[in-house]
Design a protein around this motif. Structure first.
Motif, PDB file in Angstrom:
ATOM      1  N   LYS A  63      85.388  85.137  54.486  1.00  0.00           N
ATOM      2  CA  LYS A  63      84.853  83.807  54.763  1.00  0.00           C
ATOM      3  C   LYS A  63      85.076  83.518  56.236  1.00  0.00           C
ATOM      4  CE  LYS A  63      84.912  80.930  50.702  1.00  0.00           C
ATOM      5  NZ  LYS A  63      85.479  79.747  50.063  1.00  0.00           N
ATOM      6  N   GLN A  64      84.054  82.998  56.874  1.00  0.00           N
ATOM      7  CA  GLN A  64      84.127  82.630  58.283  1.00  0.00           C
ATOM      8  C   GLN A  64      83.664  81.191  58.428  1.00  0.00           C
ATOM      9  OE1 GLN A  64      85.149  84.521  60.866  1.00  0.00           O
ATOM     10  NE2 GLN A  64      85.450  86.381  59.687  1.00  0.00           N
ATOM     11  N   LEU A  65      84.198  80.496  59.427  1.00  0.00           N
ATOM     12  CA  LEU A  65      83.697  79.172  59.757  1.00  0.00           C
ATOM     13  C   LEU A  65      82.529  79.327  60.715  1.00  0.00           C
ATOM     14  CD1 LEU A  65      86.951  77.089  60.276  1.00  0.00           C
ATOM     15  CD2 LEU A  65      85.424  77.098  58.305  1.00  0.00           C
ATOM     16  N   VAL A  66      81.437  78.616  60.420  1.00  0.00           N
ATOM     17  CA  VAL A  66      80.254  78.649  61.259  1.00  0.00           C
ATOM     18  C   VAL A  66      79.958  77.217  61.690  1.00  0.00           C
ATOM     19  CG1 VAL A  66      77.812  79.261  61.397  1.00  0.00           C
ATOM     20  CG2 VAL A  66      79.354  80.628  59.987  1.00  0.00           C
ATOM     21  N   ALA A  67      79.853  76.999  62.982  1.00  0.00           N
ATOM     22  CA  ALA A  67      79.549  75.667  63.512  1.00  0.00           C
ATOM     23  C   ALA A  67      78.084  75.626  63.926  1.00  0.00           C
ATOM     24  CB  ALA A  67      80.436  75.359  64.713  1.00  0.00           C
ATOM     25  N   TYR A  68      77.373  74.644  63.409  1.00  0.00           N
ATOM     26  CA  TYR A  68      75.999  74.377  63.800  1.00  0.00           C
ATOM     27  C   TYR A  68      76.021  73.118  64.649  1.00  0.00           C
ATOM     28  CZ  TYR A  68      74.808  77.671  60.119  1.00  0.00           C
ATOM     29  OH  TYR A  68      74.703  78.795  59.348  1.00  0.00           O
ATOM     30  N   PHE A  69      75.311  73.128  65.763  1.00  0.00           N
ATOM     31  CA  PHE A  69      75.362  71.954  66.628  1.00  0.00           C
ATOM     32  C   PHE A  69      73.988  71.620  67.189  1.00  0.00           C
ATOM     33  CE2 PHE A  69      76.077  75.495  69.483  1.00  0.00           C
ATOM     34  CZ  PHE A  69      75.356  75.170  70.628  1.00  0.00           C
ATOM     35  N   ILE A  70      73.854  70.359  67.598  1.00  0.00           N
ATOM     36  CA  ILE A  70      72.648  69.864  68.245  1.00  0.00           C
ATOM     37  C   ILE A  70      73.040  69.400  69.632  1.00  0.00           C
ATOM     38  CG2 ILE A  70      70.834  68.111  68.195  1.00  0.00           C
ATOM     39  CD1 ILE A  70      71.128  68.125  65.134  1.00  0.00           C
ATOM     40  N   ARG A  71      72.320  69.885  70.613  1.00  0.00           N
ATOM     41  CA  ARG A  71      72.577  69.534  72.014  1.00  0.00           C
ATOM     42  C   ARG A  71      72.218  68.068  72.258  1.00  0.00           C
ATOM     43  NH1 ARG A  71      72.216  72.940  76.749  1.00  0.00           N
ATOM     44  NH2 ARG A  71      71.704  74.632  75.337  1.00  0.00           N
ATOM     45  N   LYS A  72      72.991  67.393  73.093  1.00  0.00           N
ATOM     46  CA  LYS A  72      72.657  66.023  73.481  1.00  0.00           C
ATOM     47  C   LYS A  72      71.323  66.018  74.207  1.00  0.00           C
ATOM     48  CE  LYS A  72      77.156  63.867  73.977  1.00  0.00           C
ATOM     49  NZ  LYS A  72      78.133  63.297  74.898  1.00  0.00           N
ATOM     50  N   SER A  73      70.537  64.997  73.971  1.00  0.00           N
ATOM     51  CA  SER A  73      69.232  64.923  74.618  1.00  0.00           C
ATOM     52  C   SER A  73      69.384  64.729  76.125  1.00  0.00           C
ATOM     53  CB  SER A  73      68.393  63.801  74.019  1.00  0.00           C
ATOM     54  OG  SER A  73      69.041  62.564  74.187  1.00  0.00           O
ATOM     55  N   THR A  74      70.503  64.154  76.547  1.00  0.00           N
ATOM     56  CA  THR A  74      70.734  63.972  77.979  1.00  0.00           C
ATOM     57  C   THR A  74      71.199  65.257  78.643  1.00  0.00           C
ATOM     58  OG1 THR A  74      72.989  63.231  77.548  1.00  0.00           O
ATOM     59  CG2 THR A  74      71.274  61.533  77.749  1.00  0.00           C
ATOM     60  N   ALA A  75      71.709  66.186  77.841  1.00  0.00           N
ATOM     61  CA  ALA A  75      72.167  67.460  78.400  1.00  0.00           C
ATOM     62  C   ALA A  75      70.958  68.333  78.684  1.00  0.00           C
ATOM     63  CB  ALA A  75      73.112  68.165  77.439  1.00  0.00           C
ATOM     64  N   SER A  76      70.843  68.772  79.880  1.00  0.00           N
ATOM     65  CA  SER A  76      69.715  69.602  80.282  1.00  0.00           C
ATOM     66  C   SER A  76      69.771  70.937  79.553  1.00  0.00           C
ATOM     67  CB  SER A  76      69.786  69.834  81.792  1.00  0.00           C
ATOM     68  OG  SER A  76      68.876  70.823  82.178  1.00  0.00           O
ATOM     69  N   THR A  77      68.620  71.476  79.246  1.00  0.00           N
ATOM     70  CA  THR A  77      68.594  72.801  78.631  1.00  0.00           C
ATOM     71  C   THR A  77      69.022  73.864  79.635  1.00  0.00           C
ATOM     72  OG1 THR A  77      66.240  72.951  79.134  1.00  0.00           O
ATOM     73  CG2 THR A  77      66.849  72.263  76.908  1.00  0.00           C
ATOM     74  N   ASP A  78      69.105  73.452  80.906  1.00  0.00           N
ATOM     75  CA  ASP A  78      69.606  74.377  81.924  1.00  0.00           C
ATOM     76  C   ASP A  78      71.113  74.579  81.783  1.00  0.00           C
ATOM     77  OD1 ASP A  78      67.062  74.526  82.902  1.00  0.00           O
ATOM     78  OD2 ASP A  78      67.397  73.066  84.500  1.00  0.00           O
ATOM     79  N   ILE A  79      71.790  73.591  81.169  1.00  0.00           N
ATOM     80  CA  ILE A  79      73.226  73.724  80.956  1.00  0.00           C
ATOM     81  C   ILE A  79      73.430  74.714  79.823  1.00  0.00           C
ATOM     82  CG2 ILE A  79      75.342  72.569  80.251  1.00  0.00           C
ATOM     83  CD1 ILE A  79      74.233  69.997  81.419  1.00  0.00           C
ATOM     84  N   ASN A  80      74.054  75.801  80.122  1.00  0.00           N
ATOM     85  CA  ASN A  80      74.273  76.840  79.139  1.00  0.00           C
ATOM     86  C   ASN A  80      75.554  76.522  78.360  1.00  0.00           C
ATOM     87  OD1 ASN A  80      73.780  79.140  77.749  1.00  0.00           O
ATOM     88  ND2 ASN A  80      74.414  80.539  79.367  1.00  0.00           N
ATOM     89  N   ILE A  81      75.436  76.401  77.058  1.00  0.00           N
ATOM     90  CA  ILE A  81      76.603  76.150  76.218  1.00  0.00           C
ATOM     91  C   ILE A  81      77.091  77.499  75.722  1.00  0.00           C
ATOM     92  CG2 ILE A  81      77.467  75.009  74.157  1.00  0.00           C
ATOM     93  CD1 ILE A  81      75.282  72.938  74.495  1.00  0.00           C
ATOM     94  N   GLU A  82      78.176  77.952  76.283  1.00  0.00           N
ATOM     95  CA  GLU A  82      78.736  79.259  75.941  1.00  0.00           C
ATOM     96  C   GLU A  82      79.721  79.133  74.786  1.00  0.00           C
ATOM     97  OE1 GLU A  82      78.044  82.268  77.208  1.00  0.00           O
ATOM     98  OE2 GLU A  82      76.582  81.465  78.611  1.00  0.00           O
ATOM     99  N   THR A  83      79.700  80.120  73.895  1.00  0.00           N
ATOM    100  CA  THR A  83      80.638  80.154  72.784  1.00  0.00           C
ATOM    101  C   THR A  83      82.072  80.150  73.287  1.00  0.00           C
ATOM    102  OG1 THR A  83      79.051  81.335  71.405  1.00  0.00           O
ATOM    103  CG2 THR A  83      81.353  81.486  70.769  1.00  0.00           C
ATOM    104  N   GLU A  84      82.307  80.898  74.343  1.00  0.00           N
ATOM    105  CA  GLU A  84      83.662  80.963  74.906  1.00  0.00           C
ATOM    106  C   GLU A  84      84.146  79.583  75.341  1.00  0.00           C
ATOM    107  OE1 GLU A  84      85.519  83.736  75.084  1.00  0.00           O
ATOM    108  OE2 GLU A  84      83.919  84.898  74.144  1.00  0.00           O
TER     109      GLU A  84
END
Length: 112
Positions: free
Chosen positions: A20-41
């Protein structure tokens, strides 16, 4: 989750292989630019300051929107059914201690 770039998050437990693993699903803030890379690390490091190691998800998956039931609640069953085709999850046992790493290697080989 109070991360600056994440609007919503849901964490589920999912059987991947024999574990069993924990899996996080997330939605980016609309104000956060798609240029901002959200890294798992970065997310794991952020959560490590707040949560114990065993509560940090192994996978982080970005969605445009969460699946909903007819009653407009989060449909966790649909999230559990989503395939995960990512590589190996990040090792949550990060330690500089050689003895602990050796024991982890031994148990990993014994348990498969």
């Amino acid at each position: 989750m109070l991360h600056r770039a994440i609007a919503q998050c849901a964490v589920i437990d999912k059987v991947l292989g024999e574990e069993k693993q924990l899996v996080a699903y997330f939605i980016r803030k609309s104000t956060a630019s798609t240029d901002i890379n959200i890294e798992t690390e970065d997310l794991k490091e952020y959560l490590a300051n707040i949560l114990p190691d065993y509560m940090i998800p192994a996978y982080f998956i970005e969605l445009d929107k969460f699946p909903q039931t007819p009653n407009f609640k989060l449909d966790r069953n649909l999230l559990k059914q989503r395939p995960i085709s990512l590589g190996r999850p990040m090792d949550t046992h990060q330690s500089d201690n050689d003895t602990i790493n050796a024991v982890l290697d031994i148990w990993s080989s014994v348990l498969g």
